[in-house]
Design an enzyme around this catalytic site. Structure first.
Site, mmCIF file in Angstrom:
data_model
loop_
_atom_site.group_PDB
_atom_site.id
_atom_site.type_symbol
_atom_site.label_atom_id
_atom_site.label_comp_id
_atom_site.label_asym_id
_atom_site.label_seq_id
_atom_site.Cartn_x
_atom_site.Cartn_y
_atom_site.Cartn_z
ATOM 1 N N GLY A 55 0.790 -1.223 0.000
ATOM 2 C CA GLY A 55 0.000 0.000 0.000
ATOM 3 C C GLY A 55 0.821 1.272 0.000
ATOM 4 O O GLY A 55 0.273 2.368 0.026
ATOM 5 N N HIS A 56 2.143 1.168 -0.046
ATOM 6 C CA HIS A 56 3.012 2.360 0.090
ATOM 7 C C HIS A 56 4.119 2.335 -0.947
ATOM 8 O O HIS A 56 5.264 2.096 -0.592
ATOM 9 C CB HIS A 56 3.619 2.386 1.487
ATOM 10 C CG HIS A 56 4.149 3.710 1.912
ATOM 11 N ND1 HIS A 56 5.438 4.126 1.672
ATOM 12 C CD2 HIS A 56 3.563 4.725 2.586
ATOM 13 C CE1 HIS A 56 5.630 5.326 2.195
ATOM 14 N NE2 HIS A 56 4.508 5.703 2.754
ATOM 15 N N PHE A 57 4.030 2.579 -2.056
ATOM 16 C CA PHE A 57 2.879 2.808 -2.913
ATOM 17 C C PHE A 57 2.980 1.787 -4.026
ATOM 18 O O PHE A 57 4.070 1.602 -4.559
ATOM 19 C CB PHE A 57 2.913 4.228 -3.473
ATOM 20 C CG PHE A 57 2.946 5.281 -2.381
ATOM 21 C CD1 PHE A 57 1.781 5.640 -1.724
ATOM 22 C CD2 PHE A 57 4.135 5.873 -1.999
ATOM 23 C CE1 PHE A 57 1.803 6.617 -0.722
ATOM 24 C CE2 PHE A 57 4.160 6.837 -0.997
ATOM 25 C CZ PHE A 57 2.998 7.212 -0.353
ATOM 26 N N VAL A 62 7.903 3.004 -2.031
ATOM 27 C CA VAL A 62 8.829 3.779 -1.200
ATOM 28 C C VAL A 62 8.750 3.203 0.207
ATOM 29 O O VAL A 62 7.656 3.052 0.759
ATOM 30 C CB VAL A 62 8.451 5.278 -1.182
ATOM 31 C CG1 VAL A 62 9.350 6.054 -0.229
ATOM 32 C CG2 VAL A 62 8.516 5.870 -2.581
#
Length: 151
Positions: A55-57, A62
């Site tokens: 989820g990041h990203f 990152v």
């Protein structure tokens, strides 16, 4: 002049005996060059398989800065616990403070993060460390972290 090296390397097996953290929240792979002045370097090999990247990203992964700060704290915990003399080692480390935190550059899959930690203060069971997270020698994050060692 630097203090002599007390432990050349603390490997993952020893980290697992030292810290209570486990997957997916064990965020260091080893700690090297632990010195008698309570400094050392934690190492994290960042891979695309990190759960945070879901989820990041997803389109441009990152490594989250907060996970780097936790990696600093875990490195400091290993340094603090391994520095305690005798057989009565602390059983837990509680993260207490984060100060002067700055994120300077993104960390991507494939990077090797080194958490350069040095003690900046100690009072009884409380320790404070300054940390510089580095990738290829460049600082990507920095912070002062405080923790308490407990039985």
């Amino acid at each position: 002049m630097e203090s002599p090296i007390k432990f050349e390397e603390v490997d993952i097996a020893t980290i697992l005996k030292t810290l209570p953290h486990r997957y997916p929240f064990l965020l260091i792979d080893r700690v090297i060059n632990i010195r008698a002045d309570h400094s050392g370097i934690g190492v994290k090999n960042v891979t695309i398989n990190e759960p945070a990247f879901q989820g990041h990203f997803p389109e441009r992964p990152v490594y989250p800065g907060v996970l780097m700060i936790e990696g600093m704290a875990q490195t400091a915990g290993v340094i603090g616990i391994t520095s305690v003399e005798g057989t009565e080692k602390p059983r837990a480390v509680y993260f207490l403070t984060i100060d002067k935190c700055k994120f300077r550059k993104p960390v991507m899959p494939g990077d090797i993060v080194e958490y350069h930690m040095r003690s900046i203060g100690r009072r009884k069971t409380m320790w404070w460390f300054h940390g510089d997270a580095k990738v290829n020698g460049a600082t990507v994050a920095e912070a002062d972290v405080g923790a308490m060692l407990t039985d």
